[in-house]
Design an enzyme around this catalytic site. Structure first.
Site, short mmCIF file in Angstrom:
data_model
loop_
_atom_site.label_atom_id
_atom_site.label_comp_id
_atom_site.label_asym_id
_atom_site.label_seq_id
_atom_site.Cartn_x
_atom_site.Cartn_y
_atom_site.Cartn_z
N LYS A 1 -20.13 -16.28 0.46
CA LYS A 1 -21.22 -15.80 0.85
C LYS A 1 -22.08 -15.10 -0.07
O LYS A 1 -21.57 -14.14 -0.31
CB LYS A 1 -21.45 -15.11 2.33
CG LYS A 1 -20.80 -16.08 3.54
CD LYS A 1 -20.81 -15.38 4.73
CE LYS A 1 -20.33 -16.11 5.91
NZ LYS A 1 -20.26 -15.34 6.90
N ARG B 1 0.75 -1.21 0.03
CA ARG B 1 0.13 0.09 -0.11
C ARG B 1 0.79 1.24 0.09
O ARG B 1 0.38 2.20 -0.64
CB ARG B 1 -1.01 0.11 1.17
CG ARG B 1 -2.14 -1.10 0.87
CD ARG B 1 -3.05 -1.18 2.18
NE ARG B 1 -4.13 -1.86 1.81
CZ ARG B 1 -5.04 -2.18 2.68
NH1 ARG B 1 -4.97 -1.74 3.96
NH2 ARG B 1 -6.11 -2.68 2.21
N GLY C 1 -13.12 -3.76 0.43
CA GLY C 1 -14.56 -3.19 0.43
C GLY C 1 -14.99 -1.99 -0.67
O GLY C 1 -16.01 -2.04 -0.81
N GLY D 1 -9.55 -9.25 -2.47
CA GLY D 1 -8.33 -9.55 -1.72
C GLY D 1 -8.20 -11.05 -2.07
O GLY D 1 -7.01 -11.43 -2.50
P1 ADP Z 1 -12.73 -11.81 -2.49
O1 ADP Z 1 -11.68 -11.50 -1.24
O2 ADP Z 1 -12.03 -11.86 -3.68
O3 ADP Z 1 -13.83 -10.59 -2.42
P2 ADP Z 1 -14.28 -13.53 -0.79
O4 ADP Z 1 -13.57 -13.00 0.22
O5 ADP Z 1 -15.79 -13.24 -0.99
O6 ADP Z 1 -13.46 -13.09 -2.06
O7 ADP Z 1 -14.32 -15.04 -0.87
C1 ADP Z 1 -13.24 -15.76 -0.81
C2 ADP Z 1 -13.45 -17.12 -0.05
O8 ADP Z 1 -14.32 -17.94 -0.30
C3 ADP Z 1 -12.23 -17.91 0.15
O9 ADP Z 1 -11.70 -18.13 1.36
C4 ADP Z 1 -12.79 -19.35 -0.58
O10 ADP Z 1 -12.13 -20.47 0.41
C5 ADP Z 1 -14.25 -19.18 0.01
N1 ADP Z 1 -14.92 -20.03 -0.92
C6 ADP Z 1 -14.99 -20.18 -2.16
N2 ADP Z 1 -15.73 -21.25 -2.69
C7 ADP Z 1 -16.14 -22.18 -1.56
C8 ADP Z 1 -16.93 -23.20 -1.23
N3 ADP Z 1 -17.58 -23.93 -2.07
N4 ADP Z 1 -17.24 -23.27 0.13
C9 ADP Z 1 -16.47 -22.78 1.05
N5 ADP Z 1 -15.87 -21.68 0.95
C10 ADP Z 1 -15.73 -21.39 -0.37
MG MG Z 2 -11.93 -11.96 1.03
#
Ligand code: ADP
Ligand code: MG
Length: 405
Positions: A201, A37, A378, A355
């Protein structure tokens, strides 16, 4: 619409008050574990110094909750910046007040002063309750630059409220400019526009999925949220991660799919495992048949990879947020990895945010084949969802300044 940029500012001989995002990760001893950063802000910092300006830098670090917390001092960041730049960086003992004002007055072109953690004061996060804090901060510069994309989704004193004191003189730094060029352009995307949304989620991405369905031609769904969509259709999902509170919302999105809005595309096959760990027993099943008891979904299957690839090949704009499986475990990272390699080969403008998504792109070794990696967490999600952010809205318009000069 078009915001003032750092390049538009008459910097020579001026004091530039710049909001940066030096909210770096620290280890237990208070050492910086990753200075990405800080180094990401160097282009804006160098630009000001090279053009005869003096710099007053402000940032938050961690969550000190309106109090002075010695462990959350920005001093280590000032020292790291000094090392990266190869010039001294002065450190203030606070971010407002007489002593700081004196230091600012003494600042010469080419010099840099780092203010102490903004969040030691309540007024940073609640500017509406402490207007005096906002005006005290605003005194510390002739021109204002925001280069803290990671904080631009917050309507805080240093990111938004302060800008009214810099009418026609509040500009975006290079980092913010790049985000505006890529994510801001998604307001009117070049079509076909294909979005991919994964992650664990639906609750954390519902607004993004809905906003993208309104904008994109297709929205490809993977990751943990896919099982909430499958369950909403009455398909058994075994032990898969899901959110019962979002079944109705998932149903509504499925209902809208392709009806004036973009098409939602769900996985047609799934990698299911008995446990979420390397070496666990796993197999590939058809989504329509449901996930057997004792198994949970951990990745998209090869047929889904092929379907998603087919959709992506038509696109001229691609946005990806959220891994398509439990990518941290190599056995379940294949879907995510495969799609990362597809993106790397597309001629389309490719934008990846989040991330974990960026970590997945790095793990796939294709970082330099992606048009834009949006680093705001975010902020990226809110920018995609709302098409703007408080920290961007607050900046001066480009046209207004042209007439003021
Ligand atoms: P980003 O940081 O790119 O926005 P998220 O934080 O929303 O992404 O999601 C990442 C997480 O989602 C990872 O830790 C990954 O393990 C989890 N994930 C993806 N697919 C599944 C799944 N089928 N079951 C449980 N967790 C999952
Ligand atoms: Mg994440």
């Amino acid at each position: 619409m078009h915001k003032l940029l750092i390049k538009d500012l008459p910097i020579e001989g001026k004091k530039v008050l710049m909001r940066v995002d030096f909210n770096v990760p620290l280890d237990k001893q208070g050492r910086i574990t990753d200075d990405t950063r800080i180094s990401a802000t160097l282009p804006s910092i160098r630009y000001v110094l090279d053009h005869g300006g003096a710099l007053v830098l402000m940032s938050h670090l961690g969550r000190p909750k309106d109090q002075k917390v010695a462990e959350l001092s920005l001093k280590p960041c000032a020292e790291r910046l000094s090392r990266l730049l190869g010039r001294p960086v002065l450190m203030a003992s606070d971010c407002v007040g007489n002593e700081v004002e004196k230091m600012v007055r003494a600042l010469k072109p080419g010099q840099i002063l780092m203010l102490e953690n903004l969040r030691f004061h309540r007024g940073e996060e609640q500017p509406e309750k402490d207007e005096a804090f906002v005006s005290a901060l605003a005194k510390l510069g002739d021109l204002y630059v925001n280069d803290a994309f990671g904080a631009a989704h917050r309507a805080h004193a240093s990111t938004a409220a302060i800008a009214k004191f810099f009418q026609g003189k509040a500009a975006a730094g290079f980092l913010l400019e790049k985000e505006m060029n890529f994510i801001g352009a998604l307001k009117h995307p070049k079509r076909p526009f294909c979005a991919i949304v994964g992650g664990s989620k639906l609750s954390t991405k519902y607004g993004v999925v809905e906003a993208l369905m309104k904008k994109a031609n297709t929205v490809l769904i993977g990751g943990g949220m896919a099982y909430t969509f499958l369950k909403a259709q009455g398909i058994p999902i075994g032990n898969s991660i899901h959110e019962d509170d979002f079944l109705e919302k998932a149903r509504q999105l499925l209902e809208q799919s392709g009806k004036g809005w973009g098409r939602l595309v769900l996985p047609t096959d799934i990698v299911v495992a008995r446990e979420v760990k390397e070496g666990a027993d796993f197999k590939i099943i058809e989504s329509a048949k449901g996930i057997p008891d004792g198994y949970e979904g951990v990745d998209i299957g090869p047929e889904t990879v092929a379907n998603f690839t087919g959709e992506l090949l038509h696109a001229v704009t691609v946005l990806w947020n959220g891994p398509l499986g439990v990518y941290e475990i190599p056995a379940f990272s294949r879907g995510t990895n495969a799609i990362a390699h597809v993106l790397a080969q597309l001629k389309a403008v490719t934008i990846v945010g989040g991330g974990d998504s960026i970590a997945a792109i790095q793990a796939a070794g294709v970082t330099d084949k992606i048009s834009h990696l949006s680093t705001g967490g975010g902020a990226s999600l809110e920018y995609i969802e709302h098409g703007t952010l408080p920290g961007i809205e607050a900046l001066s318009d480009r046209i207004a300044t042209a007439t003021a000069r």
